[in-house]
Design a protein around this motif. Structure first.
Motif, mmCIF file in Angstrom:
data_model
loop_
_atom_site.group_PDB
_atom_site.id
_atom_site.type_symbol
_atom_site.label_atom_id
_atom_site.label_comp_id
_atom_site.label_asym_id
_atom_site.label_seq_id
_atom_site.Cartn_x
_atom_site.Cartn_y
_atom_site.Cartn_z
ATOM 1 N N ASN A 33 0.854 -1.185 0.000
ATOM 2 C CA ASN A 33 0.000 0.000 0.000
ATOM 3 C C ASN A 33 0.893 1.239 0.000
ATOM 4 O O ASN A 33 1.787 1.379 0.846
ATOM 5 C CB ASN A 33 -0.895 0.030 1.234
ATOM 6 N N VAL A 50 -4.285 6.771 0.423
ATOM 7 C CA VAL A 50 -3.566 5.510 0.309
ATOM 8 C C VAL A 50 -4.062 4.756 -0.907
ATOM 9 O O VAL A 50 -5.269 4.648 -1.128
ATOM 10 C CB VAL A 50 -3.694 4.659 1.598
ATOM 11 N N ILE A 52 -4.324 1.231 -2.356
ATOM 12 C CA ILE A 52 -4.313 -0.098 -1.756
ATOM 13 C C ILE A 52 -3.883 -1.120 -2.792
ATOM 14 O O ILE A 52 -4.632 -1.415 -3.743
ATOM 15 C CB ILE A 52 -5.690 -0.437 -1.174
ATOM 16 N N ASN A 53 -2.656 -1.629 -2.638
ATOM 17 C CA ASN A 53 -2.127 -2.681 -3.499
ATOM 18 C C ASN A 53 -2.287 -2.324 -4.978
ATOM 19 O O ASN A 53 -2.669 -3.189 -5.782
ATOM 20 C CB ASN A 53 -2.821 -4.003 -3.179
ATOM 21 N N THR A 57 -8.143 3.671 -4.223
ATOM 22 C CA THR A 57 -7.519 4.725 -3.421
ATOM 23 C C THR A 57 -8.515 5.255 -2.399
ATOM 24 O O THR A 57 -9.687 5.483 -2.732
ATOM 25 C CB THR A 57 -7.040 5.873 -4.317
ATOM 26 N N THR A 58 -8.047 5.428 -1.194
ATOM 27 C CA THR A 58 -8.860 5.987 -0.119
ATOM 28 C C THR A 58 -8.302 7.345 0.272
ATOM 29 O O THR A 58 -7.084 7.510 0.340
ATOM 30 C CB THR A 58 -8.859 5.052 1.107
#
Length: 115
Positions: A33, A50, A52-53, A57-58
């Motif tokens: 991440n 972030v 994620i992999n 996206t958050t």
């Protein structure tokens, strides 16, 4: 060992834009991440965005709709496009790589938004 180096910070007026870059010393993006955090003096470091992999996206609520995180696996780069900047976005911004086992941090880049 992985080194992360941020760049692109600076001084900008309210409503302006900046693009932060994070260069990784080697390819690390599989099963990792990639995040952007920020910190102001006297406060805890907070998550900005972030990836994620390499997929979804958050974003923190405070930056949704204004900031966009992305990564370029071929170049080992992660970016944070920041638009409609506000004085409260002023902070040191850090790049982060988290595999769940080990975490790497960059040295940070200062972003200052004047009113």
């Amino acid at each position: 060992q992985v080194q992360l180096v941020e760049s692109g910070g600076g001084l900008v007026q309210r409503g302006g834009s900046l693009r932060l870059s994070c260069a990784a010393s080697r390819s690390i993006f599989s099963s990792v991440n990639m995040g952007w955090y920020r910190q102001v003096p006297g406060k805890q470091r907070e998550l900005v965005a972030v990836i994620i992999n390499g997929g979804a996206t958050t974003y923190a609520d405070s930056v949704k709709g204004r900031f966009t995180a992305s990564q370029d696996n071929a170049k080992n780069m992660v970016y944070l496009q920041m638009n409609s900047l506000k004085p409260e976005d002023t902070a040191v911004y850090y790049c982060n790589a988290d595999s769940g086992i080990i975490t790497y941090w960059g040295q940070g880049t200062q972003v200052t938004v004047s009113s």
